[in-house]
Design a protein around this motif. Structure first.
Motif, short mmCIF file in Angstrom:
data_model
loop_
_atom_site.label_atom_id
_atom_site.label_comp_id
_atom_site.label_asym_id
_atom_site.label_seq_id
_atom_site.Cartn_x
_atom_site.Cartn_y
_atom_site.Cartn_z
N GLY A 1 -12.50 -52.49 4.69
CA GLY A 1 -12.26 -51.39 5.63
C GLY A 1 -11.33 -51.87 6.73
N TRP A 2 -10.65 -50.92 7.40
CA TRP A 2 -9.61 -51.30 8.36
C TRP A 2 -9.53 -50.31 9.51
N MET A 3 -9.07 -50.76 10.65
CA MET A 3 -8.86 -49.90 11.82
C MET A 3 -7.68 -50.47 12.62
N VAL A 4 -6.84 -49.57 13.13
CA VAL A 4 -5.70 -50.00 13.96
C VAL A 4 -5.68 -49.12 15.22
N LEU A 5 -5.50 -49.74 16.38
CA LEU A 5 -5.49 -49.00 17.64
C LEU A 5 -4.41 -47.92 17.63
N GLN B 1 -0.52 -47.51 15.47
CA GLN B 1 -0.57 -46.89 14.14
C GLN B 1 0.84 -46.50 13.67
N GLY B 2 1.00 -46.44 12.36
CA GLY B 2 2.28 -46.01 11.79
C GLY B 2 3.32 -47.12 11.73
N ARG B 3 2.88 -48.38 11.92
CA ARG B 3 3.82 -49.52 11.85
C ARG B 3 3.57 -50.37 10.59
N GLY B 4 2.71 -49.89 9.72
CA GLY B 4 2.43 -50.65 8.50
C GLY B 4 1.41 -51.76 8.69
N ILE B 5 0.73 -51.77 9.85
CA ILE B 5 -0.17 -52.88 10.17
C ILE B 5 -1.39 -52.93 9.25
N ALA B 6 -2.03 -51.78 9.03
CA ALA B 6 -3.23 -51.78 8.18
C ALA B 6 -2.87 -52.23 6.77
N THR B 7 -1.69 -51.84 6.31
CA THR B 7 -1.25 -52.24 4.96
C THR B 7 -1.08 -53.76 4.88
N VAL B 8 -0.40 -54.33 5.87
CA VAL B 8 -0.16 -55.78 5.89
C VAL B 8 -1.49 -56.53 5.98
N ASP C 1 -10.33 -36.77 3.50
CA ASP C 1 -9.42 -36.20 4.51
C ASP C 1 -8.61 -37.25 5.25
N ASN C 2 -8.87 -38.53 4.98
CA ASN C 2 -8.21 -39.60 5.74
C ASN C 2 -6.88 -39.96 5.06
N ALA C 3 -5.85 -39.15 5.35
CA ALA C 3 -4.57 -39.29 4.64
C ALA C 3 -3.97 -40.70 4.76
N ARG D 1 -3.39 -46.30 -2.16
CA ARG D 1 -2.44 -46.02 -3.25
C ARG D 1 -1.32 -47.05 -3.26
N LYS D 2 -0.79 -47.33 -2.05
CA LYS D 2 0.32 -48.29 -1.93
C LYS D 2 -0.06 -49.69 -2.40
N LEU D 3 -1.32 -50.06 -2.16
CA LEU D 3 -1.75 -51.43 -2.47
C LEU D 3 -2.25 -51.59 -3.90
#
Ligand SMILES: CC(C)(COP(=O)(O)OP(=O)(O)OC[C@H]1O[C@@H](n2cnc3c(N)ncnc32)[C@H](O)[C@@H]1OP(=O)(O)O)[C@@H](O)C(=O)NCCC(=O)NCCS
Length: 171
Positions: free
Chosen positions: A88-92, A96-103, A128-130, A137-139
Protein backbone atom coordinates in the motif's frame (compact mmCIF):
# COMPACT_ATOMS: atom_id res chain seq x y z
CA UNK A 1 25.12 4.12 -10.91
CA UNK A 2 22.36 6.72 -10.97
CA UNK A 3 20.76 7.70 -7.66
CA UNK A 4 16.93 7.45 -7.69
CA UNK A 5 15.19 10.80 -7.30
CA UNK A 6 13.09 9.26 -4.53
CA UNK A 7 14.25 6.57 -2.13
CA UNK A 8 12.54 4.54 0.55
CA UNK A 9 13.91 4.51 4.10
CA UNK A 10 12.79 2.37 7.06
CA UNK A 11 10.10 4.01 9.20
CA UNK A 12 11.74 5.89 12.11
CA UNK A 13 10.90 7.55 15.48
CA UNK A 14 10.65 11.02 13.93
CA UNK A 15 8.03 10.01 11.35
CA UNK A 16 4.91 10.44 13.52
CA UNK A 17 4.08 13.94 12.12
CA UNK A 18 4.26 12.49 8.58
CA UNK A 19 1.80 9.75 9.56
CA UNK A 20 -0.61 12.33 11.06
CA UNK A 21 -0.54 14.20 7.75
CA UNK A 22 -1.07 11.04 5.71
CA UNK A 23 -3.79 9.38 7.78
CA UNK A 24 -5.40 12.23 9.72
CA UNK A 25 -6.57 14.04 6.59
CA UNK A 26 -10.09 13.45 5.16
CA UNK A 27 -8.93 14.01 1.56
CA UNK A 28 -6.00 11.59 1.89
CA UNK A 29 -8.23 8.89 3.36
CA UNK A 30 -11.23 9.36 1.06
CA UNK A 31 -10.74 5.85 -0.38
CA UNK A 32 -9.53 4.33 2.90
CA UNK A 33 -12.60 4.68 5.09
CA UNK A 34 -11.86 8.20 6.42
CA UNK A 35 -9.23 9.68 8.76
CA UNK A 36 -7.83 7.76 11.72
CA UNK A 37 -7.98 9.27 15.19
CA UNK A 38 -4.72 10.69 16.66
CA UNK A 39 -4.63 7.72 19.09
CA UNK A 40 -4.97 5.16 16.28
CA UNK A 41 -2.26 6.94 14.32
CA UNK A 42 0.09 6.74 17.32
CA UNK A 43 -0.64 3.01 17.68
CA UNK A 44 0.02 2.52 13.99
CA UNK A 45 3.29 4.48 14.26
CA UNK A 46 4.41 2.10 17.04
CA UNK A 47 3.54 -0.91 14.84
CA UNK A 48 5.44 0.56 11.89
CA UNK A 49 8.50 1.03 14.14
CA UNK A 50 8.26 -2.51 15.42
CA UNK A 51 8.14 -3.97 11.90
CA UNK A 52 9.28 -7.56 11.98
CA UNK A 53 10.13 -10.24 9.48
CA UNK A 54 6.71 -10.10 7.86
CA UNK A 55 5.94 -6.34 7.74
CA UNK A 56 8.10 -3.48 6.57
CA UNK A 57 7.05 0.15 6.37
CA UNK A 58 9.04 2.92 4.75
CA UNK A 59 8.85 6.65 4.31
CA UNK A 60 9.47 7.96 0.83
CA UNK A 61 12.19 10.60 0.75
CA UNK A 62 13.00 13.05 -2.02
CA UNK A 63 16.74 12.53 -2.50
CA UNK A 64 17.59 16.14 -3.41
CA UNK A 65 15.79 17.86 -0.51
CA UNK A 66 15.73 15.04 2.07
CA UNK A 67 12.02 15.83 2.49
CA UNK A 68 9.61 13.02 3.47
CA UNK A 69 6.84 12.92 0.88
CA UNK A 70 4.91 9.73 1.60
CA UNK A 71 4.84 6.14 2.81
CA UNK A 72 4.93 2.70 1.27
CA UNK A 73 5.20 -0.79 2.70
CA UNK A 74 4.55 -4.47 2.46
CA UNK A 75 3.25 -7.08 4.84
CA UNK A 76 2.04 -10.68 4.85
CA UNK A 77 -1.58 -11.64 4.42
CA UNK A 78 -3.44 -14.93 4.41
CA UNK A 79 -5.32 -15.41 1.15
CA UNK A 80 -7.07 -18.36 -0.50
CA UNK A 81 -3.67 -18.98 -2.18
CA UNK A 82 -1.92 -19.20 1.20
CA UNK A 83 0.45 -16.48 2.42
CA UNK A 84 0.99 -13.57 0.04
CA UNK A 85 2.51 -10.11 0.27
CA UNK A 86 0.27 -7.04 0.31
CA UNK A 87 1.43 -3.51 -0.45
CA UNK A 88 0.00 0.00 0.00
CA UNK A 89 1.15 3.57 -0.63
CA UNK A 90 0.40 7.21 0.23
CA UNK A 91 1.88 10.47 -1.07
CA UNK A 92 1.31 13.93 0.47
CA UNK A 93 -1.11 16.08 -1.59
CA UNK A 94 1.48 18.68 -2.65
CA UNK A 95 3.70 15.94 -4.12
CA UNK A 96 1.04 13.90 -5.93
CA UNK A 97 1.17 13.52 -9.70
CA UNK A 98 4.99 13.36 -9.86
CA UNK A 99 5.25 9.59 -10.25
CA UNK A 100 6.41 9.16 -6.64
CA UNK A 101 4.06 6.33 -5.62
CA UNK A 102 5.02 4.45 -8.79
CA UNK A 103 8.76 4.80 -8.12
CA UNK A 104 8.38 3.87 -4.44
CA UNK A 105 6.21 0.83 -5.18
CA UNK A 106 8.70 -0.33 -7.79
CA UNK A 107 11.31 -0.37 -5.00
CA UNK A 108 8.97 -2.42 -2.79
CA UNK A 109 8.43 -4.89 -5.63
CA UNK A 110 12.20 -5.39 -5.88
CA UNK A 111 12.43 -6.04 -2.12
CA UNK A 112 9.60 -8.57 -2.23
CA UNK A 113 11.12 -10.26 -5.25
CA UNK A 114 14.54 -10.43 -3.54
CA UNK A 115 12.99 -11.92 -0.38
CA UNK A 116 11.97 -14.99 -2.45
CA UNK A 117 9.35 -15.82 0.16
CA UNK A 118 5.98 -15.54 -1.60
CA UNK A 119 5.04 -15.76 -5.25
CA UNK A 120 2.41 -13.02 -5.24
CA UNK A 121 2.22 -9.37 -4.23
CA UNK A 122 -1.31 -7.97 -3.93
CA UNK A 123 -2.76 -4.46 -3.76
CA UNK A 124 -6.41 -3.71 -2.95
CA UNK A 125 -7.28 -0.16 -4.04
CA UNK A 126 -10.90 0.93 -3.98
CA UNK A 127 -12.51 0.65 -7.42
CA UNK A 128 -12.93 4.47 -7.27
CA UNK A 129 -9.24 5.17 -6.58
CA UNK A 130 -8.19 6.07 -10.13
CA UNK A 131 -4.52 6.94 -9.40
CA UNK A 132 -3.91 3.73 -7.41
CA UNK A 133 -5.58 1.57 -10.04
CA UNK A 134 -3.41 3.33 -12.68
CA UNK A 135 -0.28 2.57 -10.63
CA UNK A 136 -1.13 -1.13 -10.39
CA UNK A 137 -1.75 -1.33 -14.12
CA UNK A 138 1.51 0.48 -14.91
CA UNK A 139 3.55 -1.79 -12.65
CA UNK A 140 2.30 -4.99 -14.28
CA UNK A 141 -0.30 -6.14 -11.72
CA UNK A 142 -3.44 -7.84 -13.06
CA UNK A 143 -6.96 -7.72 -11.65
CA UNK A 144 -7.95 -11.17 -10.41
CA UNK A 145 -11.10 -10.30 -8.45
CA UNK A 146 -13.28 -7.53 -7.01
CA UNK A 147 -14.10 -7.79 -3.33
CA UNK A 148 -15.93 -5.95 -0.59
CA UNK A 149 -14.07 -5.26 2.65
CA UNK A 150 -15.23 -3.72 5.90
CA UNK A 151 -12.59 -1.05 6.52
CA UNK A 152 -11.57 -0.02 9.09
CA UNK A 153 -12.65 -3.37 10.63
CA UNK A 154 -15.73 -2.99 12.81
CA UNK A 155 -16.68 0.39 11.28
CA UNK A 156 -19.57 -0.84 9.11
CA UNK A 157 -17.94 1.05 6.23
CA UNK A 158 -17.83 -1.15 3.11
CA UNK A 159 -15.09 -0.61 0.53
CA UNK A 160 -15.34 -2.19 -2.91
CA UNK A 161 -11.81 -3.02 -3.98
CA UNK A 162 -10.00 -4.42 -6.97
CA UNK A 163 -7.71 -7.36 -6.19
CA UNK A 164 -4.55 -6.56 -8.15
CA UNK A 165 -1.95 -9.34 -8.21
CA UNK A 166 1.67 -9.28 -9.36
CA UNK A 167 3.49 -12.55 -9.99
CA UNK A 168 6.96 -11.97 -8.50
CA UNK A 169 8.35 -15.05 -10.19
CA UNK A 170 7.62 -13.66 -13.68
CA UNK A 171 10.26 -11.54 -15.48
C1 LIG B 1 -2.71 7.11 -4.71
C2 LIG B 1 -1.52 8.05 -4.50
C3 LIG B 1 -0.52 7.40 -3.58
C4 LIG B 1 -0.86 8.31 -5.87
O1 LIG B 1 0.38 8.98 -5.64
P1 LIG B 1 1.18 9.72 -6.82
O2 LIG B 1 2.60 9.81 -6.39
O3 LIG B 1 0.45 10.95 -7.16
O4 LIG B 1 1.03 8.65 -8.00
P2 LIG B 1 1.88 8.61 -9.35
O5 LIG B 1 2.18 10.03 -9.76
O6 LIG B 1 3.01 7.65 -9.17
O7 LIG B 1 0.90 7.90 -10.37
C5 LIG B 1 -0.43 8.28 -10.46
C6 LIG B 1 -0.93 7.76 -11.79
O8 LIG B 1 -2.33 7.83 -11.75
C7 LIG B 1 -2.77 8.55 -12.84
N1 LIG B 1 -3.98 9.25 -12.44
C8 LIG B 1 -4.09 10.25 -11.55
N2 LIG B 1 -5.37 10.63 -11.45
C9 LIG B 1 -6.06 9.85 -12.33
C10 LIG B 1 -7.41 9.77 -12.70
N3 LIG B 1 -8.32 10.54 -12.13
N4 LIG B 1 -7.76 8.83 -13.61
C11 LIG B 1 -6.85 8.01 -14.17
N5 LIG B 1 -5.54 8.05 -13.84
C12 LIG B 1 -5.17 8.96 -12.94
C13 LIG B 1 -1.67 9.49 -13.18
O9 LIG B 1 -1.79 9.96 -14.50
C14 LIG B 1 -0.46 8.62 -12.95
O10 LIG B 1 -0.24 7.80 -14.08
P3 LIG B 1 0.86 8.24 -15.20
O11 LIG B 1 2.18 8.33 -14.50
O12 LIG B 1 0.80 7.10 -16.16
O13 LIG B 1 0.42 9.53 -15.74
C15 LIG B 1 -1.99 9.39 -3.91
O14 LIG B 1 -3.00 9.92 -4.72
C16 LIG B 1 -2.48 9.24 -2.48
O15 LIG B 1 -1.71 9.25 -1.54
N6 LIG B 1 -3.81 9.11 -2.31
C17 LIG B 1 -4.37 8.99 -0.99
C18 LIG B 1 -4.01 7.66 -0.30
C19 LIG B 1 -4.44 6.45 -1.07
O16 LIG B 1 -5.54 6.39 -1.61
N7 LIG B 1 -3.55 5.46 -1.13
C20 LIG B 1 -3.75 4.26 -1.89
C21 LIG B 1 -4.31 3.13 -1.13
S1 LIG B 1 -4.39 1.68 -2.17
Amino acid sequence: MSVPEFRIEPWAEGDLPLLHRLLGDPAMTEHLGGPESPEKIEERHARYLQGGMDAKMFKVVESASGESVGSVGYWERESHEGQVWETGWMVLPEHQGRGIATVATRQVIELCRAARKHQYLYAYPSVDNAPSNAICRKLGFEIVDVEEFEYPPGSGNILRCNDWRLDLSAD
